[in-house]
Scaffold this motif. Sequence first.
Motif, PDB file in Angstrom:
ATOM      1  N   ARG A   4       0.845  -1.189   0.000  1.00 19.15           N
ATOM      2  CA  ARG A   4       0.000   0.000   0.000  1.00 19.15           C
ATOM      3  C   ARG A   4       0.892   1.254   0.000  1.00 19.15           C
ATOM      4  O   ARG A   4       1.852   1.343   0.762  1.00 19.15           O
ATOM      5  N   GLY A   5       0.587   2.171  -0.859  1.00 17.30           N
ATOM      6  CA  GLY A   5       1.367   3.397  -0.959  1.00 17.30           C
ATOM      7  C   GLY A   5       2.404   3.363  -2.064  1.00 17.30           C
ATOM      8  O   GLY A   5       2.941   4.414  -2.447  1.00 17.30           O
ATOM      9  N   MET A   6       2.722   2.163  -2.587  1.00 17.09           N
ATOM     10  CA  MET A   6       3.634   2.073  -3.722  1.00 17.09           C
ATOM     11  C   MET A   6       2.835   2.262  -5.009  1.00 17.09           C
ATOM     12  O   MET A   6       1.660   1.900  -5.090  1.00 17.09           O
ATOM     13  N   SER A   7       3.489   2.810  -6.014  1.00 13.41           N
ATOM     14  CA  SER A   7       2.830   3.108  -7.282  1.00 13.41           C
ATOM     15  C   SER A   7       3.213   2.078  -8.333  1.00 13.41           C
ATOM     16  O   SER A   7       4.391   1.958  -8.704  1.00 13.41           O
ATOM     17  N   ALA A   8       2.222   1.347  -8.849  1.00 12.18           N
ATOM     18  CA  ALA A   8       2.485   0.371  -9.914  1.00 12.18           C
ATOM     19  C   ALA A   8       3.009   1.054 -11.177  1.00 12.18           C
ATOM     20  O   ALA A   8       3.970   0.557 -11.797  1.00 12.18           O
ATOM     21  N   PRO A   9       2.433   2.205 -11.606  1.00 13.93           N
ATOM     22  CA  PRO A   9       2.996   2.880 -12.786  1.00 13.93           C
ATOM     23  C   PRO A   9       4.445   3.315 -12.589  1.00 13.93           C
ATOM     24  O   PRO A   9       5.259   3.223 -13.517  1.00 13.93           O
ATOM     25  N   GLN A  10       4.785   3.778 -11.378  1.00 14.89           N
ATOM     26  CA  GLN A  10       6.159   4.199 -11.126  1.00 14.89           C
ATOM     27  C   GLN A  10       7.103   3.006 -11.141  1.00 14.89           C
ATOM     28  O   GLN A  10       8.223   3.076 -11.659  1.00 14.89           O
ATOM     29  N   TRP A  11       6.662   1.877 -10.562  1.00 19.62           N
ATOM     30  CA  TRP A  11       7.462   0.648 -10.599  1.00 19.62           C
ATOM     31  C   TRP A  11       7.709   0.250 -12.051  1.00 19.62           C
ATOM     32  O   TRP A  11       8.848  -0.009 -12.451  1.00 19.62           O
ATOM     33  N   SER A  12       6.651   0.196 -12.842  1.00 22.11           N
ATOM     34  CA  SER A  12       6.766  -0.217 -14.248  1.00 22.11           C
ATOM     35  C   SER A  12       7.685   0.719 -15.025  1.00 22.11           C
ATOM     36  O   SER A  12       8.529   0.263 -15.814  1.00 22.11           O
ATOM     37  N   LYS A  13       7.530   2.023 -14.801  1.00 25.20           N
ATOM     38  CA  LYS A  13       8.364   3.001 -15.505  1.00 25.20           C
ATOM     39  C   LYS A  13       9.836   2.815 -15.156  1.00 25.20           C
ATOM     40  O   LYS A  13      10.703   2.785 -16.050  1.00 25.20           O
ATOM     41  N   GLN A  27      12.801   1.831  -5.703  1.00 28.61           N
ATOM     42  CA  GLN A  27      11.657   0.928  -5.715  1.00 28.61           C
ATOM     43  C   GLN A  27      11.937  -0.320  -4.874  1.00 28.61           C
ATOM     44  O   GLN A  27      11.063  -0.788  -4.132  1.00 28.61           O
ATOM     45  N   GLN A  58      11.672   0.424  -1.183  1.00 28.17           N
ATOM     46  CA  GLN A  58      10.273   0.456  -0.754  1.00 28.17           C
ATOM     47  C   GLN A  58       9.682  -0.951  -0.679  1.00 28.17           C
ATOM     48  O   GLN A  58       8.938  -1.273   0.251  1.00 28.17           O
TER      49      GLN A  58
END
Length: 253
Positions: A175-184, A241, A244
């Motif tokens: 929770r709080g992590m961004s899937a789009p940011q991880w993918s990018k 990432q 986190q």
Amino acid sequence: MLKFLHNWRENRILRGSSYTDSHWRQALSRLPLLEPLNQDELDRLQRLATLFLHDKSLEGAGDLVVTTELKLVIALQACLPILNLGLDWYDGWVSVVIYPAGFTPLHTEMDEYGVVHEVSRPLSGESWERGPVVLSAEDSLGGGLIDGHNLVIHEFAHKLDMQNGVANGMPPLHRGMSAPQWSKSFSAAYADLQNRIAHGKSVAIDHYAATAPAEFFAVVSEVFFEQPRVVQQTYPAVYQQLVQFYRQDPLNV
């Protein structure tokens, strides 16, 4: 009530453990990887490893005898990535199969024309979705050296990746992590690594990471715990990432 029963069960397992201080010292002596951990972290890691060995079945393949030292060395390395996550992240499977050294499994693969072939490749480890982790004892015992390669962490990173399905380089995020940011972050680093390799440029990360997104995640996880500055300097966004996700920062211990 459930939390009370859970804690009671864990404490009962820990009290009944037959592993002595001497056993742990011998295992830790093989793992310079763990030297940066403070005493509290080592105590929690030892606790996790004890529970791991209670819940999982470590089986020798062929005539391999699975010694106490081998069990503890594997368990300590396997539990390092989940030190701040918890053993629940390894739910859904039980068996760890250990070969004396490398092995050559036979798999079926379908080519681009739909033809199925039987393929065998020499390996030192592999992970199956909801199946066993397969390891080489030789590589597992030597995995604690600080060289950026760690078979146990690699295969158990795959298990984390598989917690939300087939390994694809994106484990379940907190929770709080961004899937789009991880993918990018990971997609850019993966493409950059492939480009560097294609153009013969020097790179400090094993080329095997460029074979698939799942392998990239597993390989950079190895390096994150063994040589974190390599990841931080090469792919700083990926490093953040991983900090986190694993809830650990190996450069800030």
